[in-house]
Scaffold this active site. Structure first.
Site: not given
Length: 430
Positions: A189, A207
């Site tokens: 995940g 970012k």
């Protein structure tokens, strides 16, 4: 401000659910810290029937998140839908235009539309907050906008994507190749089914665009970033890096030089002694240099339900307290439109890995290509002999120009003895 601050949450996925749980769990603590209670008054998500393990009793439900953004009873709209265009943009623009404060964790939205949205917020006298958009639970935005407000920031860099950092860390620890570790990251995940945004550097670039605007008081310019991901980093490069005293990290780097802004995301070799080299696994880090504070680095969990919800809650507390700061630290109308420093003008040291035929004269040919571009060699590694066979050769250069290096690599690749495209990784000193 008095009375409960009424919040609308658009998007009840991982972070949206985490935020609602945080407010429910720590509600009394939040009220103590800001002097008023935080109340989730309205929510919007795709599937109303889904069991999210949340108590949303008393909250108005909107099928259409844009309608939520228009709700006249809300003080703040929290956008946690994601994506730079479409409904996420419409929710934020609508809420700001209606005079509502907005909190978002949507880095793509701020990276592509941050300047325009900041101007709307300023015109309407409301806050656009986005702490959760960069490095999850790390207070990167507050550090740059508030903690370093008394400094001229000269450089910022960071490990801005936990998926890439996990992959590179695991490759080093296990000796496995990129594809195998990526498969593992997807099963755990840590990586999406389509990992392109992560491993190709796009997420980190979003970012970087945001923290560049904060650090240097310039307009957000995602398109100006040179972006390279980690797909071509191999186990052999990581092993050689270790032998040479380096670690390979995907870094986002920005600095102002000669009146222009340099922004780049790519794999870097950093000395093992550098603090950022020790940031491992899914952790993120942001390193900044200021003229008075010197060098600082903050690190922590860069994504996930709880760290990102924590960052969103911090923005909500600021709004509840009445603290209102410019979106990027200065007035949106004062943000500079600065030219981009071309990647060709970058200067630094380089790691090169070649696969060549082991025969007399090959190294001399490679050395000539470097010499003719005025590139000085600091170190070279070649293990063993295999006459007539393929052997790897590793070269570390002294500081040189990117344009010179590109020309030298083109000449080396054209040699008949060179059996594959040379691999080049930039070396960054702390």
């Amino acid at each position: 401000m008095t009375g409960a601050m009424k919040i609308g949450v658009a998007g009840l996925g991982t972070v949206g659910g985490g935020l609602c749980r945080l407010i429910e769990t720590n509600g009394s603590l939040l009220a103590q810290r800001c002097g008023r209670s935080l109340l989730v008054s309205a929510v919007s998500a795709r599937d109303r029937r889904k069991d999210r393990g949340l108590s949303l009793e008393g909250a108005r439900w909107y099928e259409d998140p844009v309608s939520l953004a228009k709700d006249p009873e809300l003080d703040v709209v929290v956008e946690l839908i994601g994506g730079s265009e479409g409904v996420a943009y419409e929710v934020v623009a609508t809420a700001l235009s209606a005079g509502k404060h907005v909190v978002t964790a949507n880095k793509a939205l701020i990276a592509h539309h941050g300047t325009a949205l900041a101007r709307i917020a300023e015109e309407k006298g409301v806050t656009l907050a986005y702490e959760g958009a960069v490095a999850g639970g790390i207070p990167a935005i507050k550090t740059l906008r508030e903690g370093l407000a008394g400094n001229r920031v000269t450089r910022v860099q960071g490990i801005l994507n936990g998926t890439c950092n996990y992959i590179l860390t695991t490759m080093r620890e296990t000796g496995r190749e990129f594809g195998e570790v990526l498969d593992e990251a997807q099963k755990l995940g840590y990586a999406e089914a389509d990992p392109s945004f992560d491993v190709d550097g796009v997420d980190a670039a979003h970012k970087l665009a945001i923290i560049t605007a904060l650090a240097f008081g310039c307009e957000v310019d995602f398109d100006a970033i040179q972006v390279e991901g980690i797909r071509r980093v191999s186990a052999i490069d990581i092993a050689y890096a270790e032998e040479l005293g380096f670690r390979i990290k995907l870094l986002g780097i920005a600095q102002r030089r000669n009146g222009a802004i340099e922004q780049r995301v790519h794999p870097c070799m950093v000395p093992k002694s550098a603090p950022i080299a020790s940031v491992e696994g899914v952790f993120n880090a942001v390193h900044a240099e200021g003229d008075f504070v010197g060098r600082i680095m903050i690190e922590g969990a860069g994504a996930g339900e709880r760290p990102t919800a924590s960052a969103v809650a911090a923005d909500l507390l600021d709004i509840a307290r009445g603290a209102q700061l410019p979106t990027f630290g200065i007035s949106a109308t004062a943000l500079e439109s600065l030219p981009t420093l071309p990647m060709a003008e970058h200067r630094g040291a380089y790691y090169l890995r070649l696969l060549v035929v082991d025969r007399p004269g090959v190294i001399a040919d490679v050395a000539a290509a470097l010499r003719d571009e005025d590139i000085s060699v600091e170190a070279m590694l070649q293990r063993g002999r295999a006459p007539g066979e393929a052997v790897p050769v590793v070269i570390v250069t002294h500081e040189t120009g990117e344009a010179q290096m590109a020309k030298a690599l083109a000449r080396i690749e054209a040699l008949k003895s060179c059996l594959e495209t040379p691999r080049m990784i930039r070396i960054e000193q702390p």
